[in-house]
Design a protein around this motif. Structure first.
Motif, PDB file in Angstrom:
ATOM      1  N   LEU A  30       0.832  -1.204   0.000  1.00  0.00           N
ATOM      2  CA  LEU A  30       0.000   0.000   0.000  1.00  0.00           C
ATOM      3  C   LEU A  30       0.864   1.252   0.000  1.00  0.00           C
ATOM      4  O   LEU A  30       0.525   2.246  -0.647  1.00  0.00           O
ATOM      5  CB  LEU A  30      -0.922  -0.010   1.222  1.00  0.00           C
ATOM      6  CG  LEU A  30      -1.931   1.142   1.307  1.00  0.00           C
ATOM      7  CD1 LEU A  30      -2.873   1.126   0.113  1.00  0.00           C
ATOM      8  CD2 LEU A  30      -2.725   1.068   2.615  1.00  0.00           C
ATOM      9  N   ILE A  31       1.988   1.210   0.701  1.00  0.00           N
ATOM     10  CA  ILE A  31       2.886   2.365   0.728  1.00  0.00           C
ATOM     11  C   ILE A  31       3.385   2.687  -0.680  1.00  0.00           C
ATOM     12  O   ILE A  31       3.397   3.844  -1.108  1.00  0.00           O
ATOM     13  CB  ILE A  31       4.066   2.105   1.684  1.00  0.00           C
ATOM     14  CG1 ILE A  31       3.569   2.069   3.128  1.00  0.00           C
ATOM     15  CG2 ILE A  31       5.155   3.175   1.516  1.00  0.00           C
ATOM     16  CD1 ILE A  31       4.639   1.722   4.143  1.00  0.00           C
ATOM     17  N   SER A  32       3.781   1.661  -1.416  1.00  0.00           N
ATOM     18  CA  SER A  32       4.248   1.878  -2.788  1.00  0.00           C
ATOM     19  C   SER A  32       3.115   2.388  -3.662  1.00  0.00           C
ATOM     20  O   SER A  32       3.309   3.283  -4.498  1.00  0.00           O
ATOM     21  CB  SER A  32       4.806   0.575  -3.361  1.00  0.00           C
ATOM     22  OG  SER A  32       5.937   0.152  -2.632  1.00  0.00           O
ATOM     23  N   ASP A  33       1.927   1.827  -3.482  1.00  0.00           N
ATOM     24  CA  ASP A  33       0.779   2.215  -4.297  1.00  0.00           C
ATOM     25  C   ASP A  33       0.431   3.687  -4.103  1.00  0.00           C
ATOM     26  O   ASP A  33       0.032   4.378  -5.033  1.00  0.00           O
ATOM     27  CB  ASP A  33      -0.432   1.348  -3.931  1.00  0.00           C
ATOM     28  CG  ASP A  33      -1.406   1.195  -5.085  1.00  0.00           C
ATOM     29  OD1 ASP A  33      -1.444   2.092  -5.937  1.00  0.00           O
ATOM     30  OD2 ASP A  33      -2.132   0.184  -5.127  1.00  0.00           O
ATOM     31  N   VAL A  34       0.584   4.183  -2.872  1.00  0.00           N
ATOM     32  CA  VAL A  34       0.195   5.557  -2.574  1.00  0.00           C
ATOM     33  C   VAL A  34       1.322   6.549  -2.838  1.00  0.00           C
ATOM     34  O   VAL A  34       1.094   7.634  -3.383  1.00  0.00           O
ATOM     35  CB  VAL A  34      -0.284   5.671  -1.108  1.00  0.00           C
ATOM     36  CG1 VAL A  34      -0.548   7.130  -0.728  1.00  0.00           C
ATOM     37  CG2 VAL A  34      -1.539   4.834  -0.892  1.00  0.00           C
ATOM     38  N   PHE A 189      -7.593  14.808   0.349  1.00  0.00           N
ATOM     39  CA  PHE A 189      -6.282  14.480  -0.211  1.00  0.00           C
ATOM     40  C   PHE A 189      -6.412  14.061  -1.670  1.00  0.00           C
ATOM     41  O   PHE A 189      -7.479  13.623  -2.117  1.00  0.00           O
ATOM     42  CB  PHE A 189      -5.648  13.341   0.596  1.00  0.00           C
ATOM     43  CG  PHE A 189      -5.449  13.661   2.049  1.00  0.00           C
ATOM     44  CD1 PHE A 189      -4.279  14.280   2.479  1.00  0.00           C
ATOM     45  CD2 PHE A 189      -6.430  13.367   2.987  1.00  0.00           C
ATOM     46  CE1 PHE A 189      -4.099  14.586   3.824  1.00  0.00           C
ATOM     47  CE2 PHE A 189      -6.254  13.663   4.325  1.00  0.00           C
ATOM     48  CZ  PHE A 189      -5.083  14.278   4.744  1.00  0.00           C
ATOM     49  N   ASP A 190      -5.293  14.199  -2.402  1.00  0.00           N
ATOM     50  CA  ASP A 190      -5.286  13.814  -3.819  1.00  0.00           C
ATOM     51  C   ASP A 190      -5.248  12.305  -4.001  1.00  0.00           C
ATOM     52  O   ASP A 190      -5.722  11.785  -5.016  1.00  0.00           O
ATOM     53  CB  ASP A 190      -4.082  14.447  -4.532  1.00  0.00           C
ATOM     54  CG  ASP A 190      -4.211  15.958  -4.634  1.00  0.00           C
ATOM     55  OD1 ASP A 190      -5.331  16.479  -4.456  1.00  0.00           O
ATOM     56  OD2 ASP A 190      -3.182  16.628  -4.878  1.00  0.00           O
ATOM     57  N   ARG A 191      -4.654  11.602  -3.062  1.00  0.00           N
ATOM     58  CA  ARG A 191      -4.580  10.141  -3.117  1.00  0.00           C
ATOM     59  C   ARG A 191      -4.644   9.588  -1.697  1.00  0.00           C
ATOM     60  O   ARG A 191      -3.938  10.064  -0.811  1.00  0.00           O
ATOM     61  CB  ARG A 191      -3.300   9.680  -3.811  1.00  0.00           C
ATOM     62  CG  ARG A 191      -3.286   8.179  -4.183  1.00  0.00           C
ATOM     63  CD  ARG A 191      -2.079   7.864  -5.050  1.00  0.00           C
ATOM     64  NE  ARG A 191      -2.053   6.484  -5.486  1.00  0.00           N
ATOM     65  CZ  ARG A 191      -2.679   6.007  -6.561  1.00  0.00           C
ATOM     66  NH1 ARG A 191      -3.407   6.836  -7.301  1.00  0.00           N
ATOM     67  NH2 ARG A 191      -2.590   4.741  -6.901  1.00  0.00           N
ATOM     68  N   VAL A 192      -5.494   8.593  -1.489  1.00  0.00           N
ATOM     69  CA  VAL A 192      -5.739   8.068  -0.151  1.00  0.00           C
ATOM     70  C   VAL A 192      -5.571   6.549  -0.147  1.00  0.00           C
ATOM     71  O   VAL A 192      -6.180   5.847  -0.956  1.00  0.00           O
ATOM     72  CB  VAL A 192      -7.157   8.420   0.346  1.00  0.00           C
ATOM     73  CG1 VAL A 192      -7.439   7.755   1.695  1.00  0.00           C
ATOM     74  CG2 VAL A 192      -7.323   9.940   0.460  1.00  0.00           C
ATOM     75  N   GLY A 193      -4.733   6.058   0.769  1.00  0.00           N
ATOM     76  CA  GLY A 193      -4.642   4.632   1.025  1.00  0.00           C
ATOM     77  C   GLY A 193      -5.391   4.320   2.308  1.00  0.00           C
ATOM     78  O   GLY A 193      -5.284   5.072   3.281  1.00  0.00           O
ATOM     79  N   ILE A 194      -6.155   3.253   2.321  1.00  0.00           N
ATOM     80  CA  ILE A 194      -6.900   2.848   3.521  1.00  0.00           C
ATOM     81  C   ILE A 194      -6.381   1.488   3.949  1.00  0.00           C
ATOM     82  O   ILE A 194      -6.547   0.501   3.230  1.00  0.00           O
ATOM     83  CB  ILE A 194      -8.411   2.801   3.256  1.00  0.00           C
ATOM     84  CG1 ILE A 194      -8.909   4.157   2.738  1.00  0.00           C
ATOM     85  CG2 ILE A 194      -9.166   2.412   4.525  1.00  0.00           C
ATOM     86  CD1 ILE A 194     -10.376   4.172   2.340  1.00  0.00           C
ATOM     87  N   TYR A 195      -5.716   1.453   5.097  1.00  0.00           N
ATOM     88  CA  TYR A 195      -5.094   0.224   5.600  1.00  0.00           C
ATOM     89  C   TYR A 195      -5.999  -0.379   6.664  1.00  0.00           C
ATOM     90  O   TYR A 195      -6.234   0.223   7.718  1.00  0.00           O
ATOM     91  CB  TYR A 195      -3.716   0.559   6.173  1.00  0.00           C
ATOM     92  CG  TYR A 195      -2.981  -0.625   6.755  1.00  0.00           C
ATOM     93  CD1 TYR A 195      -2.957  -1.864   6.110  1.00  0.00           C
ATOM     94  CD2 TYR A 195      -2.288  -0.505   7.960  1.00  0.00           C
ATOM     95  CE1 TYR A 195      -2.274  -2.944   6.651  1.00  0.00           C
ATOM     96  CE2 TYR A 195      -1.595  -1.574   8.498  1.00  0.00           C
ATOM     97  CZ  TYR A 195      -1.598  -2.788   7.835  1.00  0.00           C
ATOM     98  OH  TYR A 195      -0.925  -3.856   8.369  1.00  0.00           O
ATOM     99  N   LEU A 196      -6.506  -1.583   6.389  1.00  0.00           N
ATOM    100  CA  LEU A 196      -7.463  -2.228   7.290  1.00  0.00           C
ATOM    101  C   LEU A 196      -6.947  -3.604   7.723  1.00  0.00           C
ATOM    102  O   LEU A 196      -7.375  -4.630   7.186  1.00  0.00           O
ATOM    103  CB  LEU A 196      -8.826  -2.371   6.601  1.00  0.00           C
ATOM    104  CG  LEU A 196      -9.516  -1.076   6.149  1.00  0.00           C
ATOM    105  CD1 LEU A 196     -10.788  -1.399   5.380  1.00  0.00           C
ATOM    106  CD2 LEU A 196      -9.825  -0.184   7.354  1.00  0.00           C
ATOM    107  N   PRO A 197      -6.034  -3.653   8.703  1.00  0.00           N
ATOM    108  CA  PRO A 197      -5.626  -4.951   9.243  1.00  0.00           C
ATOM    109  C   PRO A 197      -6.810  -5.670   9.883  1.00  0.00           C
ATOM    110  O   PRO A 197      -6.884  -6.892   9.893  1.00  0.00           O
ATOM    111  CB  PRO A 197      -4.569  -4.596  10.291  1.00  0.00           C
ATOM    112  CG  PRO A 197      -4.161  -3.205   9.978  1.00  0.00           C
ATOM    113  CD  PRO A 197      -5.336  -2.545   9.347  1.00  0.00           C
TER     114      PRO A 197
END
Length: 249
Positions: A30-34, A189-197
């Protein structure tokens, strides 16, 4: 999603889950994707959101290691107070230092020039230096930090899980590449990652996360495999819980 009427393909099994659109699903990092393939300026308008504070701290440290500038570490001075002075002696300093309650900076604050940070208390409302303001680090000194505003002393948190009051003298900032979903309210934000463990756990939390982006195509969601009937992958379908208390709408 906001009013709970968006149904999942698994509605008959778990009526409170929704499908994550395939275009939003992140199967890799996800870090790379965002944050990959973006300029330092573009990084300021990107963020990874997660339900819990502990998850955001881990993501922030991972992103900080990617910056090419030199790391500088600030250590806090901690103490505790209890109703009984003798009880305060039961908590080793190593344990106290390891705590990072919500709304407080970590004991070991790692920063780099160019890093994105968030202010954790109101310093000057007239100058826009409020709790939640995001800034970019410009200079790091021994006893001060110079930073410029991007957007919108001692700290004593109230945390029901801690049986004492933690007094921490530290710069009232923390890294802000990742933040909790609740903290991101009112920001875009222009790009949002949503991390759902794990699934979101409060009313409207998932809706708030998705609504921080300007368009659906700029959202990426990472769902961990839990083999849970409300939060997992089934074939090509990714799904998670969407908690909505319709009685309050």
């Amino acid at each position: 999603m906001g009013n709970g009427s968006l149904q999942s393909s698994l509605y008959e099994v778990a009526p409170d889950v929704i499908d994550i659109p395939e275009m939003c699903t992140c199967n890799g990092s996800l870090i790379s994707d965002v944050f990959d393939n973006c300029t330092a300026e573009e990084m300021k308008a990107r963020v990874i959101l997660s339900p819990k504070n502990s998850e955001c701290l881990a993501v922030n440290e991972e992103i900080l290691r990617m910056l090419p500038t030199e790391n500088k570490t600030y250590l806090s001075t901690d103490s505790v107070s209890c109703d009984n002075d003798e009880e305060a002696q039961n908590y080793p300093m190593e344990f106290i230092n390891s705590l990072t309650p919500s709304g407080m900076p970590p004991h070991r604050l790692n920063l780099k020039i160019g890093a994105i940070i968030m202010l954790l208390r109101n310093l000057s409302i007239t100058q826009g230096l409020c709790n939640g303001t995001r800034l970019e680090v410009i200079q790091l000194h021994e006893h001060s930090i110079k930073a410029s505003i991007i957007s919108g002393s001692q700290l004593k948190p109230s945390d029901a899980n801690i049986p004492f009051v933690l007094h921490r003298t530290q710069f009232p900032v923390r890294l802000s590449y990742s933040m909790t979903i609740n903290k991101a309210q009112s920001q875009t934000f222009d790009r949002v990652g949503i991390y759902l463990p794990k699934p979101c756990f409060t009313h409207g939390q998932l809706y708030v996360a998705f609504s921080r982006a300007r368009a659906m195509k700029t959202v990426r969601v990472k769902v961990q495999h839990l083999n849970d009937s409300t939060h997992d992958h089934r074939g090509r379908i990714t799904f998670t819980r969407n908690i909505v208390y319709t009685e309050v709408i």
